[in-house]
Write an enzyme that holds these catalytic residues in place. Structure first.
Site, PDB file in Angstrom:
ATOM      1  N   SER A  34      36.310  23.083 -12.756  1.00  0.00           N
ATOM      2  CA  SER A  34      35.830  23.580 -11.456  1.00  0.00           C
ATOM      3  C   SER A  34      34.315  23.601 -11.337  1.00  0.00           C
ATOM      4  O   SER A  34      33.792  23.791 -10.239  1.00  0.00           O
ATOM      5  CB  SER A  34      36.378  24.985 -11.206  1.00  0.00           C
ATOM      6  OG  SER A  34      37.790  24.939 -11.082  1.00  0.00           O
ATOM      7  N   GLU A  63     -15.507  17.303 -59.845  1.00  0.00           N
ATOM      8  CA  GLU A  63     -15.299  15.872 -60.058  1.00  0.00           C
ATOM      9  C   GLU A  63     -16.571  15.030 -60.016  1.00  0.00           C
ATOM     10  O   GLU A  63     -16.648  14.005 -60.687  1.00  0.00           O
ATOM     11  CB  GLU A  63     -14.325  15.348 -58.985  1.00  0.00           C
ATOM     12  CG  GLU A  63     -12.962  16.006 -58.977  1.00  0.00           C
ATOM     13  CD  GLU A  63     -12.107  15.594 -60.174  1.00  0.00           C
ATOM     14  OE1 GLU A  63     -12.367  14.515 -60.743  1.00  0.00           O
ATOM     15  OE2 GLU A  63     -11.202  16.355 -60.525  1.00  0.00           O
TER      16      GLU A  63
END
Length: 813
Positions: free
Chosen positions: A504, A87
């Site tokens: 329980s 680039e």
């Protein structure tokens, strides 16, 4: 001639002034309303938030744009240089705008008659991406150049390049070099080879056009061009260049673990983060979240819960096939399920089509494969009847009573046929040697082997749900959490969001209040029928023990160990229900407790996570600790945003905690928690079952790990006879704990000061005679232990002082 030169000079000077004026006007025109380029200095792109397990492995990600921040310093030079080669090779020489590159691009574009090359620098691309619109106009290009020039004077080249590499789009939902490396090559950006980096550097120009998954030839051409540029620029020597050209690309995507293992845990973390930071920050800020989850624990917990729920579903019988197909549709349906014989293993489930049924077996097909389900492997498939337990019903003896041709059913693989296993091994060897498989198939893929018959077992998808929470009571760190059978089908987290009656499993809370109200493990209470009438509603309540039997005078120890309801109610009557409610709240239970005796039997719903917190008080010696999921949160830049500190509340005395824990060890040794004995180490635990077997619980703990399991339907309904905490929940607990227990030392709960041990007669509750055959070795708060010794043959009808003492105790019930 002199006059001509003067005139020419004046004209040239005027032209220069005019050009300068035009340039100045153009600059002024383009500079109007320019965005503030300094915003880029506070670079804050949408980033992936990463959630880590306790060992650093990734639990999952949250994001809207798949971008991971990576500093330039972490990248080897060849990774960022390929982008400069592609680039902007003069990046470190120009000042934001490369006039020579613009001129070259202009000439090439004029020659081609259309745009074939751009002249934008990397700095200009950063400006375009972050500050300007993508419109194609001269004004935008001029504005871009102006801002690029200014930015170069504000940021270093390295800072600009870091922004560029993290900002650019690579296609396939990948933003930034790190996400691209993971998406295309399954590696981190720092581990990219030169060839791989060059392939990625070709993508930003046109991500779709050069996507190697879609257009490998074009992607390869662009890669070769970039490698050539690297060689020309001297950034890759001959050896590196040739090696990169020769490297065969292998594309793979790094696995995203999100919403697979630990999905319910991940969702709990997500909800907590959004509550604290808001959705935008969670999905865009790139936080690193460090959690307490242990993925080995999590895997074991999920496997144990899934198997336990499947077993529970089978005990209820057969609910029928998912559908029945006419024979004309069979081939079409089978073609949609191409099972790979090389991928199947014992225990895997397949969706099978029943093709023929006999008394002793049913023939099935799944994809191109054939299987058989023997009658023994569907013997559980009775007609559902919640009033009868599986052992009360004869096993199925005829396959035709269960399935018929055309039925689509689930089945599990019992074993891989020998010929298939041999073919898989041969295919794997061919793959290792690099040769093609039979018939031109890819190496490693065995032929379907249509004559092989797979032994299968009939299965059913469970409708019953469950939850598991496991935490270390010392730190409160939650090592595993499962909120249901399958997250993909139900995201409701039953571990944290469901509130169910603990039955329980609430009793240890009741008995802890009893100990602090003057009772001891050897206190004798009456197990006998009781009728309670609510004076306000006139409702008559006649509670019973689970077995429907009354046992008469019973030790407090035995009442908890055997989970006796009627004794528990008498305890509540004696000490007052308000004390029990106060104790529940002191232990951190978050619920509305009515002043009703049924509270003592666990009638008030709580969540599994909340119950786990309450039980930590017993495991910790009196103080409860908040469960902790998130331990630390950092920003994308490593700044610490949050650090969890344990929240601890004192609730009960160390002596009470130890005594209740010891009694719960008795539950495992001699009561309903017997399955937990399989661990072969000291374990305290308690089962819980609500009315009509609608909820089944098991809470069990060692000094280092506490685990809660709940099983039940989402909509209240009976699970079936004997689907209790002992049968439905404790096997899940045991399977999980057997898989992880080796990670903890074997040790017992430490005896605190102020507790003494005494050998007790199991009938009278007095000190045991030296000649007694059966005794209980029980803890007492110092000074509360019995001082009298039971006489040989002593019972509640015998004379003597001990009988008077016991009689007074019973009369107070």
């Amino acid at each position: 001639m002199k006059k001509f030169a003067i005139i020419l000079g004046i004209l040239l000077g005027g032209a220069a002034v005019l050009a300068a004026a035009l340039a100045g006007g153009l600059y002024y025109w383009a500079s109007l309303d320019l965005p503030d380029f300094k915003r880029i200095t506070d670079y804050n792109p949408p980033l992936v938030t990463t959630v880590h397990a306790r060992d650093g492995r990734v639990l999952g990600y949250f994001y809207k744009e798949k971008r991971f921040l990576v500093p330039l310093a972490e990248l080897p030079p060849h990774v960022w240089r390929v982008f400069l080669a592609a680039e902007d090779s003069a990046f470190f020489q120009h000042e934001g705008v490369d006039l020579a590159a613009i001129l070259r691009a202009t000439m090439r574009n004029l020659q081609a008659g259309h745009v074939v090359q751009g002249g934008s620098t990397i700095t200009q691309q950063v400006i375009k991406s972050l500050l300007l619109t993508p419109e194609q106009s001269y004004k935008r290009k001029i504005r871009e150049a102006i801002l690029a020039y200014r930015l170069e004077r504000y940021l270093t080249k390295e800072e600009i390049l870091t922004i560029y590499l993290n900002q650019i789009f690579f296609g396939a939902r990948a933003y930034g070099i790190e996400a691209a490396a993971r998406t295309y090559f399954g590696v981190h950006a720092k581990d990219l080879t030169l060839a791989q980096a060059a392939m990625l550097a070709g993508l930003p120009k046109a991500p779709s056009r050069f996507n190697p998954y879609r257009n490998e030839e074009r992607a390869r051409e662009r890669q070769i061009w970039i490698l050539g540029r690297m060689h020309e620029l001297g950034w890759a020597d001959d050896e590196q260049y040739q090696a990169a050209l020769a490297e065969e690309p292998v594309y793979s995507s790094m696995e995203d673990p999100s919403w697979t293992l630990g999905a319910y845990y991940l969702e709990e973390v997500r909800r907590s983060l959004i509550e604290t930071y808001g959705e935008d920050q969670v999905y865009n800020s790139g936080m690193h979240v460090y959690t307490a989850v242990d993925l080995d624990h999590q895997r074991a917990a999920e496997a144990a819960l899934r198997q336990g729920l499947r077993d529970s579903a089978r005990r209820r019988g057969w609910d029928g096939p998912s559908q029945n197909l006419p024979q004309r549709d069979w081939e079409e349906v089978l073609a949609r399920t191409p099972y790979d014989p090389g991928a199947l293993a014992p225990g895997d489930w397949v969706e099978a089509l029943v093709t023929a049924v006999g008394r002793d077996a049913a023939e099935v097909r799944f994809g191109p494969l054939r299987g058989v389900i023997g009658v023994k492997d569907m013997s559980w498939a009775r007609t559902p009847d919640v009033s009868r337990a599986p052992e009360e019903v004869p096993p199925v003896a005829d396959c035709a009573a269960v399935v018929r041709p055309g039925d689509v059913v689930w089945a599990s693989v019992k074993a891989v046929p020998a010929e298939v296993a041999k073919a898989v091994q041969a295919a794997a060897a061919a793959q290792a040697a690099g040769s093609p498989g039979d018939g031109g198939a890819p190496a490693g893929t065995p032929a379907p082997l249509p004559d092989a018959v797979w032994p299968l077992a009939l299965e059913r998808q469970p409708e019953v749900q469950g939850a598991l929470v496991s935490l270390e009571p010392g730190s409160g760190e939650v090592r595993a959490l499962v909120g249901g059978y399958a997250f993909e089908s139900s995201q409701f987290n039953r571990a944290t969001q469901a509130r169910r009656q603990p039955g329980s499993a609430f009793k240890p809370i009741v008995y802890s209040a009893a100990l602090d109200s003057g009772m001891t493990p050897s206190t004798v209470l009456l197990d006998a029928p009781i009728v309670y009438t609510d004076s306000e509603t006139d409702r008559v309540w006649k509670p019973e023990n689970f077995e429907g039997v009354f046992y008469g005078p019973t030790l407090l120890r035995t009442a908890l160990c055997k989970s006796r309801n009627l004794v528990t109610i008498r305890v509540a009557q004696r000490i007052g229900i308000r004390k029990i409610i106060e104790r529940a709240r002191a232990l951190g239970l978050e619920a509305e407790f009515p002043e009703d005796l049924s509270v003592s039997l666990g009638s008030v719903p709580v969540s599994p996570l909340n119950l786990a917190r309450a039980y930590t008080a017993f495991a910790r010696g009196g103080s409860w600790i908040d469960p902790r999921f998130i331990l630390r949160v950092e920003s994308a830049w490593g700044e610490e945003l949050f650090r969890s500190e344990p929240r601890i509340e004192e609730a009960i005395s160390p002596q009470t905690a130890y005594i209740i824990t010891t009694l719960m060890k008795e539950v495992v040794r001699d009561g309903t928690g017997w399955r937990a004995r399989k661990l072969g180490r000291p374990v305290a635990g308690k089962t819980g079952t609500s009315n009509d077997e609608q909820d089944a619980w098991f809470v069990g703990f060692t000094p280092d790990l506490l685990t809660v399991v709940w099983v039940g339907f989402d909509q209240l309904a009976p699970m079936g006879k004997y689907e209790t905490g002992a049968r439905a929940a404790s096997p899940i607990w045991v399977d999980y704990r057997m898989a992880v227990e080796a990670g903890y030392p074997e040790r017992d709960f430490p005896l605190p000061q102020g507790v003494v041990m005494a050998r007790i007669d199991p009938v009278s509750g007095l000190l045991a005679s030296p000649y007694a055959e059966k005794t209980f070795f029980l803890p007492f708060k110092d000074g509360t232990q019995p001082t009298e010794t039971a006489q040989d043959g002593d019972d509640f009808g015998a004379p003597g002082p001990s009988a008077t003492t016991r009689g007074e105790d019973l009369l107070k019930q």
